[in-house]
Structures are given as structure tokens and as C-alpha cells.
Design a protein around this motif. Structure first.
Motif, PDB file in Angstrom:
ATOM      1  N   PHE A  83      -7.175  -2.132   3.383  1.00 46.42           N
ATOM      2  CA  PHE A  83      -6.432  -2.248   2.121  1.00 46.42           C
ATOM      3  C   PHE A  83      -6.554  -3.657   1.546  1.00 46.42           C
ATOM      4  O   PHE A  83      -6.799  -3.833   0.339  1.00 46.42           O
ATOM      5  N   ARG A 135      -8.243  -4.973  -2.018  1.00 45.45           N
ATOM      6  CA  ARG A 135      -7.531  -5.747  -3.032  1.00 45.45           C
ATOM      7  C   ARG A 135      -8.162  -7.107  -3.294  1.00 45.45           C
ATOM      8  O   ARG A 135      -7.933  -7.708  -4.351  1.00 45.45           O
ATOM      9  N   ASP A 193      -4.487  -1.756   7.439  1.00 47.14           N
ATOM     10  CA  ASP A 193      -4.041  -2.914   6.657  1.00 47.14           C
ATOM     11  C   ASP A 193      -5.237  -3.743   6.199  1.00 47.14           C
ATOM     12  O   ASP A 193      -5.304  -4.196   5.044  1.00 47.14           O
ATOM     13  N   ASP A 218       0.855  -1.183   0.000  1.00 46.28           N
ATOM     14  CA  ASP A 218       0.000   0.000   0.000  1.00 46.28           C
ATOM     15  C   ASP A 218       0.890   1.233   0.000  1.00 46.28           C
ATOM     16  O   ASP A 218       1.412   1.643   1.029  1.00 46.28           O
TER      17      ASP A 218
END
Length: 400
Positions: free
Chosen positions: A228, A232, A225, A67
Motif C-alpha cells: 500500500f 501511494r 502495508d 488503507d
């Protein structure tokens, strides 16, 4: 066999910095003393994790994600926030790894295993190989089972690699879940990344120097985290080849120690996460006024420290703030690391691992985490969550 303290044994799996669950301000477990005297007798046979209990075979994929929209909180000069993710998922037929195509999935890399064992009396090449090659009951990149499956994100304890939650991850996958286990950059004993690099626990030093007064830095970073990774895996251009097998409308998160505390922090900032589990972690963040907006949460911890009014008062505070369906369970005889693979690894090497046997520790964790997600992600009523069960006499229910 050396007479090791439990804190020293814990350091085997937490780089000597496992977050104790007994207090809201925790200190690091002391590093075990090196010794040249007699070491535990180590079995020559291959290490095996407990076999999964579900009807599916299990596939395994590993992703490397970066990221670059964020600065890493521990190493600001790094090129973004770097994450390693292992995905376990229900595999298409046949249902056993022995008969599945593809190669068996490794438990860890050699370097990850070496760093995990560093400083312990089993720190030798043979033991490192046994850990790295432990049987995980999963096969690399095999075709997933048809259909869409709920997604569960797993976050490990501070200083602990993602693979120390493999027993739980593989079992959930065998029951029909896609499971994403995260290694958070610079927060584990060792994380192997592409290019032959290994990220070690820079955060451990930072947190030790601050005497654990900045746990919210960890939970905040892990919440980001998780957002993200969900982007994805479930966004318009997913990075995983089998992402179409994920049901993006059914997402849960569970974690051990500060990984469990991060589950509630992630839910507070990401409405995509429908249900969460904290396994023996001290909470660091205050919930918003609406709790988690009515979403369900499970507290599963050691009876010694996490019963109501126990040593960790953050559980009482967070329980009162939770507004949805909630469960507070403690496990008699379990220790802090008993909700991870620690009991399996420690018992393999003849090291002390708490009063609850490895088999029981794994069975209890698997049973109640799966029951919680089955009820709240799949809508399947689970009597196991209604009260004490004779098949799990260690588990105590609390309704403060």
C-alpha cells in the motif's frame, strides 16, 4: 544505578514484547519491575543520534495514510488500516542541518516518548523530553536534492515505533536514498496520529495470548502495508509532495526483528522490491518454490543465535530457499536490539545495552546495510560484502 536485566532494558524499546531472535516460537520479554530506589544518573545534555556519514543533508516528512480497502487485523472496527510514515531523503544544499532552512525534525512526539519509557527507571518528564527532542540530523520538509533516488522501506521490530530505526534511516538518506520508515497500526508501544490520538499495541496482547504461534499474521499484515505504501509513493497519484525524487525502478526493504522477517514476506508478494535485508528477525513464512525469483537478500544478525545451525533454525531453512545472491553475516557481541537505536538510547540513560558499544552497533549496521543496497540497487561493487574486513572485526561471514 539499578542492576537491570537485559530483558528489562530491552523492554524500554519494545513495550516489553520484543521478539527474541533465539527461537521460532518466541515469548515476550518480561516487563521491568517498577522501583522507587536509586535511578540511573541521566545526562542533562540533549540526546543526539550519531551523525550521518553521507555527503547529503537530510530532509524529513511525515505522512498519515489509511488503507480503507482492508480491515485492520488487530482492531477490526477501525476505519481501515492506519499507517504513519516518516520519509528521510537527501536534501538540496547546503549539506548540514545547521545551515539548512526549516526546523529540525523531532525524534518522536512527547506521547510516543512517554510510552516508550513507560515502566522504566527513567520514566520521568525530563527523560521523555530528551527522547522526544533527540537530535536527528534532519530538517522538516526541506527541498530534496536533484535527481531520482532509490527507495528503501524500513519496518521496525514488534512493539517498537518506527523512530527506533532513525539512525539507519538518516544515514541511508545522507548517502542518497529516500527512506520510508513505517509504523504499523496497533503494533508499537505508541504511534501518534492526527487528531490527538495515539495507537497503542493491541497486537501485543493478541500475540502474547497466542504464545507467538501466529507471527505470520504480523508479517502478512506488514507485507500488505508495504504494498500500500509503495502504491501511494510510486503510483500515478503519489501522496508525497516530493515523490518525483523517487526512482521507482530501484526499491529495497529492510527491517529489524519481525520487520526483517516481513521484508522477505513483502518481496514474495511484490515484485517491485528488488532487494531485502533481515536484521535479526525470525522468519515466519515459507518462501515460494522460486525463492524470491533470484532477487538478492542479506541476513544480518546476532552471532549468538543466528550463526548457521544456531538457535533460530528459520534462518537455515530460509537460506536454503533463497535463489538469488545472498549474504549471511553475524555480529559478535551484538544483542537483539543492537540493530536499532536501542544502544544509543540505553547508553544515554546509563542502562545496559549488550556487549557491543552503541557507536560500534550503529556503525556496523549502517555500513553493511548501505553496502548491500549500494551493490544491489545502484550496481556499485562493494568489497565489504566479499569477506571479513579489518575495520569491522565483529562481523563474521557464513556460507553454509
Amino acid at each position: 544505578m539499578n542492576k537491570l536485566t537485559r530483558a528489562a532494558a530491552a523492554a524500554l524499546l519494545a513495550c516489553a514484547v520484543a521478539l527474541p531472535a533465539a527461537a521460532t516460537t518466541a515469548t515476550a520479554a518480561p516487563a521491568p519491575p517498577r522501583t522507587t530506589t536509586t535511578t540511573p544518573d541521566r545526562p542533562a545534555e540533549r540526546m543526539r543520534l550519531p551523525a550521518p556519514t553521507g555527503r547529503y543533508g537530510v530532509g524529513s516528512s511525515v505522512l498519515h495514510l489509511v488503507d480503507r480497502s482492508r480491515t485492520d487485523p488487530w482492531v477490526p472496527e477501525a476505519d481501515g488500516r492506519e499507517l504513519m510514515v516518516t520519509l528521510h531523503y537527501p536534501a538540496a544544499r547546503p549539506t548540514t542541518v545547521r545551515h539548512m532552512p526549516g526546523r529540525p525534525a523531532p525524534y518522536a512526539t512527547q506521547e510516543e516518548a512517554r510510552l516508550l519509557l513507560k515502566g522504566m527507571p527513567v520514566e520521568d518528564p525530563a527523560s521523555v523530553r530528551q527522547v522526544a527532542r533527540a537530535r536527528t540530523h534532519s530538517a522538516v520538509d526541506v527541498r530534496p536534492a536533484p535527481g531520482r533516488h532509490p527507495l528503501v522501506v524500513l519496518s521496525p521490530g514488534f512493539g517498537m515505533p518506527r523512530f527506533t530505526l532513525t539512525s539507519l534511516a538518516v544515514d541511508l538518506a545522507s548517502r542518497g536514498y529516500v527512506v520510508a520508515s513505517l509504523d504499523h497500526a496497533y503494533e508499537s508501544s505508541g504511534t501518534s496520529v492526527p487528531g490527538g490520538r495515539t495507537l497503542t499495541c493491541v497486537a501485543c496482547t493478541v500475540m502474547e495470548e497466542n504464545d507467538w504461534t501466529k507471527g505470520h499474521l504480523v508479517t502478512g499484515a506488514r507485507a500488505a502495508d508495504t504494498r500500500f505504501v509503495l502504491d501511494r509513493l510510486t503510483g500515478p497519484r503519489p501522496t508525497w509532495r516530493y515523490a518525483s525524487s523517487i526512482d521507482r525502478t530501484r526499491i529495497g526493504m529492510a527491517g529489524h526483528s519481525i520487520g526483517g522477517a516481513s521484508a522477505v514476506s513483502a518481496m514474495a508478494t511484490d515484485p517491485r522490491i528488488d532487494a531485502g535485508v533481515n536484521m535479526d528477525g525470525t522468519f515466519w513464512d515459507t518462501l515460494p518454490a522460486d525463492g524470491l525469483g533470484g532477487r538478492p537478500f542479506l541476513l544480518l544478525g546476532t552471532d549468538e543465535f543466528h550463526r548457521p545451525g544456531g538457535g533460530d533454525t528459520s534462518w537455515d531453512t530460509t537460506w536454503a530457499a533463497l535463489s538469488g545472491e545472498k549474504h549471511w553475516l553475524t555480529v559478535d557481541g551484538a544483542d537483539h536490539l543492537g540493530f536499532s537505536d536501542a544502544p544509543v538510547l540505553l547508553s544515554h540513560f546509563g542502562l545496559p545495552s549488550g556487549d557491543l558499544s552503541a557507536g560500534r552497533a550503529v556503525a556496523v549496521t549502517r555500513a553493511y546495510v548501505a553496502a548491500f543496497f549500494d551493490e544491489h540497487l545502484r550496481g556499485r561493487d562493494q568489497p565489504l560484502l566479499d569477506g571479513p574486513d579489518p575495520t569491522h572485526p565483529e562481523v563474521r561471514f557464513h556460507r553454509p
